[in-house]
Design a protein around this motif. Structure first.
Motif, PDB file in Angstrom:
ATOM      1  N   LYS A  49       0.726  13.813 -18.658  1.00 35.71           N
ATOM      2  CA  LYS A  49       1.045  12.411 -18.870  1.00 35.71           C
ATOM      3  C   LYS A  49       0.904  11.698 -17.542  1.00 35.71           C
ATOM      4  O   LYS A  49       1.576  12.087 -16.562  1.00 35.71           O
ATOM      5  CB  LYS A  49       2.473  12.277 -19.404  1.00 35.71           C
ATOM      6  CG  LYS A  49       2.826  10.858 -19.726  1.00 35.71           C
ATOM      7  CD  LYS A  49       4.177  10.730 -20.389  1.00 35.71           C
ATOM      8  CE  LYS A  49       4.402   9.267 -20.701  1.00 35.71           C
ATOM      9  NZ  LYS A  49       5.717   8.978 -21.166  1.00 35.71           N
ATOM     10  N   LEU A  96       2.477  17.874 -25.587  1.00 35.85           N
ATOM     11  CA  LEU A  96       2.026  17.073 -24.446  1.00 35.85           C
ATOM     12  C   LEU A  96       1.840  17.991 -23.243  1.00 35.85           C
ATOM     13  O   LEU A  96       2.761  18.744 -22.881  1.00 35.85           O
ATOM     14  CB  LEU A  96       3.075  15.993 -24.145  1.00 35.85           C
ATOM     15  CG  LEU A  96       2.684  14.955 -23.099  1.00 35.85           C
ATOM     16  CD1 LEU A  96       1.500  14.108 -23.559  1.00 35.85           C
ATOM     17  CD2 LEU A  96       3.881  14.054 -22.777  1.00 35.85           C
ATOM     18  N   MET A 138      -2.675  10.548 -21.688  1.00 39.93           N
ATOM     19  CA  MET A 138      -1.861  11.604 -22.319  1.00 39.93           C
ATOM     20  C   MET A 138      -2.804  12.616 -22.941  1.00 39.93           C
ATOM     21  O   MET A 138      -3.749  12.245 -23.642  1.00 39.93           O
ATOM     22  CB  MET A 138      -0.983  11.057 -23.442  1.00 39.93           C
ATOM     23  CG  MET A 138       0.252  10.357 -23.003  1.00 39.93           C
ATOM     24  SD  MET A 138       1.335  10.176 -24.454  1.00 39.93           S
ATOM     25  CE  MET A 138       2.415   8.926 -23.853  1.00 39.93           C
ATOM     26  N   THR A 139      -2.522  13.896 -22.704  1.00 35.98           N
ATOM     27  CA  THR A 139      -3.314  14.954 -23.339  1.00 35.98           C
ATOM     28  C   THR A 139      -2.375  15.841 -24.145  1.00 35.98           C
ATOM     29  O   THR A 139      -1.356  16.318 -23.609  1.00 35.98           O
ATOM     30  CB  THR A 139      -4.041  15.816 -22.281  1.00 35.98           C
ATOM     31  OG1 THR A 139      -4.788  14.963 -21.421  1.00 35.98           O
ATOM     32  CG2 THR A 139      -4.976  16.819 -22.937  1.00 35.98           C
ATOM     33  N   PHE A 140      -2.720  16.050 -25.418  1.00 36.38           N
ATOM     34  CA  PHE A 140      -1.948  16.934 -26.289  1.00 36.38           C
ATOM     35  C   PHE A 140      -2.774  18.175 -26.623  1.00 36.38           C
ATOM     36  O   PHE A 140      -3.941  18.063 -27.014  1.00 36.38           O
ATOM     37  CB  PHE A 140      -1.588  16.237 -27.606  1.00 36.38           C
ATOM     38  CG  PHE A 140      -0.655  15.069 -27.452  1.00 36.38           C
ATOM     39  CD1 PHE A 140       0.719  15.249 -27.510  1.00 36.38           C
ATOM     40  CD2 PHE A 140      -1.158  13.790 -27.243  1.00 36.38           C
ATOM     41  CE1 PHE A 140       1.586  14.170 -27.370  1.00 36.38           C
ATOM     42  CE2 PHE A 140      -0.308  12.707 -27.099  1.00 36.38           C
ATOM     43  CZ  PHE A 140       1.068  12.896 -27.161  1.00 36.38           C
TER      44      PHE A 140
END
Ligand code: DUC
Ligand code: ZN
Ligand code: ZN
Length: 474
Positions: free
Chosen positions: A446, A443, A436-438
């Motif tokens: 995913k 977000l 997951m990258t925020f």
């Protein structure tokens, strides 16, 4: 209790450049608001149990939608490039606004804003490339642009349409010293390359593998030493980009031994590729043509050792996206080209972090803290984006990656999110991948699926690079 949080990441096993601790991370309005336990209500809760939680990567050397010469066109613009970066765990990119000779630097910067705006899905800043340091550029444009937040620029010692002569490099370094900017130097000796290239072509040695023969380590070593000498003469720190092997590393260690302020960067291609990758069936070696070229296994090992021993401050992709089957890319004009005419560069935004993690952290060559330092914290500090970017601390942007350290991934181009038609790492299995990258709490990727938004990324003005700051302002 203050107003409730937008997002809480619970059970976070956080690694920064210096520490490792477990906590919950509270995010409000895109910023890390709280680190602790029992943080209260939140609109959304994500449980990070079993995962590492890292600051989003800062890729401080990548080329996107950069005008590159007659008929040549990069395959990635700011949308596809930033999407690919995000899916590889990178949340900040710093590509290059390149001055065309005869034009102003400001025109390059304005043009580049037009290319990025409404497209980038992660935050971005710009380095400049100075190709024409006229008296006007040196006295007015450059100092003004530095003041406005463009505090780093690259100069080339090779490539006919980009290179500066020695005196011009000294002039540019002098402006950097007076105005507080960090100069990145592409160190290869131009005349040696053109002399060797002419001889190779005369002898009929035109295929991709001869690219490596035309730019041997000595060419990089000499220019690296010369750049270090310039830095010493002008008394200003510099950063040597894309260091490929032991010869240049020795020069950098020598400079460090003398107390000179020389920073250095290396890239995945110097850890995973060798000159043999340019010697493939037919024309396929063109996929791995980049400069400096990949070397040999001994040099790969030297780069790993230098990473272990903190010779490098920054690990970047040098993503330079030219598709293989493309008349604007490696097959320029629709045909196989002699090596001097193949666009230089390989893609790597999305694979940068997994390649370093897998080959470095999983094998024990570098610690998880070194990994974070090289890929996020130090680039943010060196290019004036810290503490907003590069760490997990209260007040920083909530650029956060949930990283599965055990996930095995076989790299296939079809699963990557760039627009390039190949990856040089096709078929390689790595351990460790972002799940997951925020980006500022939103977000954006995913499980290999991009869920971000074009244009959501913000342009960031850079502050003074930390090595250039006056001690009173530290
Ligand atoms: N070399 C560079 O200096 N920049 C882009 C790509 C490359 O190979
Ligand atoms: Zn370069
Ligand atoms: Zn580059």
């Amino acid at each position: 209790m203050t107003s409730s949080l937008d997002l809480v990441i619970t059970n976070a096993d956080v690694a920064t450049a210096s520490d490792r601790f477990t906590c919950d991370i509270g995010i409000r309005n895109g910023v890390i608001a709280l680190l602790g336990h029992d943080l209260g209500d939140a609109t959304q809760v994500v449980d990070a149990s079993g995962l590492l939680v890292l600051p989003g990567g800062v890729d401080a050397h990548c080329h996107l939608d950069q005008p590159s010469g007659h008929q040549i066109k990069m395959a990635d613009d700011f949308l596809s490039g930033s999407r690919s970066a995000g899916c590889g765990g990178t949340t900040t990119i710093i590509p290059f606004a390149a001055q065309a000779k005869g034009n102003s630097l400001r025109a390059a910067v304005e043009d580049y804003h037009d290319r990025a705006r409404d497209k980038s899905c992660i935050d971005y800043a710009f380095h400049m490339i100075v190709t024409d340091p006229t008296p006007e550029v040196l006295a007015q444009e450059l100092p003004a642009l530095i003041q406005e937040g463009y505090t780093s620029f690259k100069v080339y010692m090779t490539y006919d349409d980009l290179k500066l002569n020695d005196r011009q490099v000294l002039d540019v370094l002098d402006v950097a010293r007076k105005s507080g900017a960090l100069v990145m130097i592409h160190a290869e000796n131009s005349d040696c390359i053109s002399w060797l290239t002419d001889r190779l072509i005369q002898d009929g040695n035109t295929s991709p593998k001869y690219h490596a023969s035309s730019r041997p380590p000595a060419v990089e070593r000499e220019a690296t030493h010369r750049a270090i000498t310039f830095s010493e003469l002008v008394d200003v720190p510099i950063l040597i980009v894309h260091v490929s092997g032991s010869d240049a590393i020795e020069q950098i260690r020598w400079a460090h031994g003398r107390g000179l302020r020389i920073y250095a960067e290396t890239c995945p291609q110097y850890l995973y590729l060798t000159a043999d990758d340019l010697d493939q069936e037919g024309y396929a070696g063109a996929k791995c043509i980049c400069s400096p070229p990949p070397r040999d296994p001994q040099n790969q090992e030297a780069v790993w050792r230098a990473l272990t021993h903190d010779v490098f401050s920054v690990f970047s992709s040098d993503h330079a996206p030219y598709s293989y089957e493309d008349p604007h890319g490696k097959m320029l004009g629709g045909r196989e080209r002699q090596f001097p005419h193949v666009p230089n560069g390989i893609p790597g935004l999305e694979t940068r972090l997994p390649l370093l993690f897998s080959g470095g952290v999983v094998t024990g060559r570098i610690s998880i803290n070194q990994f974070v330092a090289l890929t996020a914290t130090q680039p943010a500090k060196l290019y004036g984006l810290y503490p907003r970017k590069g760490s997990i601390i209260v007040g920083a942007d909530a650029d956060i990656v949930l990283w599965d350290p055990k996930r095995q991934v076989r790299i296939h181009n079809e699963h990557l999110h760039h627009n390039v038609d190949y990856t040089p790492y096709e078929g390689l299995t790595v351990t460790g991948w972002p799940v997951m990258t925020f980006s500022r709490g939103r977000l954006i990727c995913k499980e290999f699926t991009f869920v971000g938004q074009a244009g959501a990324g913000e342009f960031m003005r850079c502050g003074t690079p930390i090595p250039l700051r006056h001690p009173d302002t530290l």
